[in-house]
Design a protein around this motif. Structure first.
Motif, PDB file in Angstrom:
ATOM      1  N   HIS A 272       0.937  -1.348   0.046  1.00 54.03           N
ATOM      2  CA  HIS A 272      -0.132  -0.062  -0.071  1.00 54.03           C
ATOM      3  C   HIS A 272       0.845   1.159  -0.073  1.00 54.03           C
ATOM      4  O   HIS A 272       1.864   1.215   0.593  1.00 54.03           O
ATOM      5  N   LEU A 273       0.488   2.092  -0.620  1.00 60.12           N
ATOM      6  CA  LEU A 273       1.110   3.690  -0.654  1.00 60.12           C
ATOM      7  C   LEU A 273       0.031   4.639  -0.908  1.00 60.12           C
ATOM      8  O   LEU A 273      -1.199   4.140  -0.921  1.00 60.12           O
ATOM      9  N   LYS A 274       0.255   5.875  -0.946  1.00 62.86           N
ATOM     10  CA  LYS A 274      -0.447   6.917  -1.302  1.00 62.86           C
ATOM     11  C   LYS A 274      -0.096   7.667  -2.233  1.00 62.86           C
ATOM     12  O   LYS A 274       1.110   7.706  -2.683  1.00 62.86           O
ATOM     13  N   ASP A 275      -0.731   8.302  -3.161  1.00 67.65           N
ATOM     14  CA  ASP A 275      -0.566   9.142  -4.200  1.00 67.65           C
ATOM     15  C   ASP A 275      -0.544  10.371  -3.729  1.00 67.65           C
ATOM     16  O   ASP A 275      -0.413  10.772  -2.561  1.00 67.65           O
ATOM     17  N   PRO A 276       0.042  11.367  -4.394  1.00 68.71           N
ATOM     18  CA  PRO A 276       0.548  13.086  -3.999  1.00 68.71           C
ATOM     19  C   PRO A 276      -0.657  13.599  -3.307  1.00 68.71           C
ATOM     20  O   PRO A 276      -0.473  14.488  -2.375  1.00 68.71           O
ATOM     21  N   GLU A 277      -2.044  13.226  -3.468  1.00 65.23           N
ATOM     22  CA  GLU A 277      -3.288  13.726  -2.896  1.00 65.23           C
ATOM     23  C   GLU A 277      -3.449  13.150  -1.555  1.00 65.23           C
ATOM     24  O   GLU A 277      -4.477  13.468  -1.059  1.00 65.23           O
ATOM     25  N   GLY A 278      -2.693  12.024  -1.299  1.00 68.30           N
ATOM     26  CA  GLY A 278      -3.249  11.225  -0.109  1.00 68.30           C
ATOM     27  C   GLY A 278      -4.264   9.805  -0.311  1.00 68.30           C
ATOM     28  O   GLY A 278      -4.503   9.366   0.569  1.00 68.30           O
ATOM     29  N   ASN A 279      -4.642   9.718  -1.732  1.00 65.26           N
ATOM     30  CA  ASN A 279      -5.345   8.774  -2.021  1.00 65.26           C
ATOM     31  C   ASN A 279      -4.665   7.392  -1.857  1.00 65.26           C
ATOM     32  O   ASN A 279      -3.533   7.253  -2.462  1.00 65.26           O
ATOM     33  N   LEU A 280      -5.358   6.377  -1.247  1.00 68.11           N
ATOM     34  CA  LEU A 280      -4.613   5.221  -1.090  1.00 68.11           C
ATOM     35  C   LEU A 280      -4.648   4.247  -2.370  1.00 68.11           C
ATOM     36  O   LEU A 280      -5.443   4.378  -3.274  1.00 68.11           O
ATOM     37  N   VAL A 281      -3.587   3.701  -2.624  1.00 71.28           N
ATOM     38  CA  VAL A 281      -3.317   2.744  -3.781  1.00 71.28           C
ATOM     39  C   VAL A 281      -2.928   1.517  -3.361  1.00 71.28           C
ATOM     40  O   VAL A 281      -1.719   1.216  -2.456  1.00 71.28           O
TER      41      VAL A 281
END
Length: 130
Positions: A111-120
Motif C-alpha cells: 500500500h502507498l498514497k498518491d500525492p493527494e493522499g489517495n490510497l493505492v
C-alpha cells in the motif's frame, strides 16, 4: 499493469452490499453479504467495484480508523511481480505504507498514497479463483 478494481471502504457493509447488488443490479462475485469483502461486476467489462469492510483495512493500515473520517476509496492495481515492482517504484520516490506482505492465501499486497493522499493497493495474485 492492470486496473483490478476501485474499492470502497465502508462501515455498513450489509447496507452497501444491498445497494450495489439490489439497487444498482451489479453481480456479486461470492455472495458475502456480511463482508468483509465483495466484488461486484457490471454486465460488461473486466474491472468492477468492490466493497471492503473499513475495520479490516484499518487493521492493516493503522491510520485509517474504523469510522469514515478520511479515506473512503482504494485504487487497486494488479502487477505480475510485487517485490520487483515495489523496488522499481521506491527507487523512483514512492513511499510504501505497508508490504509487500500476504493479505490472504490468494494474494500479496503493498500500500502507498498518491500525492493527494489517495490510497493505492498493489496486488500480486498467487492463486486465481476457480
Amino acid at each position: 499493469m492492470e486496473l483490478a478494481q476501485v474499492r470502497l471502504l465502508v462501515t455498513d457493509f450489509a447496507a452497501c452490499y444491498r445497494f450495489y447488488a439490489e439497487v444498482l443490479g451489479l453481480k456479486p462475485q461470492s455472495g458475502a453479504t456480511e463482508g468483509p469483502y465483495e466484488k461486484f461486476s457490471p454486465a460488461t467489462g473486466s474491472a468492477g467495484i468492490a466493497l471492503q469492510d473499513r475495520a479490516m483495512m484499518a487493521g492493516i493500515l493503522d491510520e485509517l480508523g474504523e469510522a469514515a473520517n478520511g479515506h473512503r476509496s482504494l485504487v487497486v492495481l494488479r502487477v505480475d511481480d510485487l517485490a520487483e515492482y515495489c523496488e522499481q517504484i521506491t527507487s523512483r520516490g514512492a513511499v510504501l505504507l505497508h508490504g509487500p506482505a500476504p493479505m490472504t492465501d490468494r494474494m500479496r499486497v503493498a500500500h502507498l498514497k498518491d500525492p493527494e493522499g489517495n490510497l493505492v493497493e498493489l496486488q500480486e495474485w498467487l492463486l486465481l479463483r476457480a
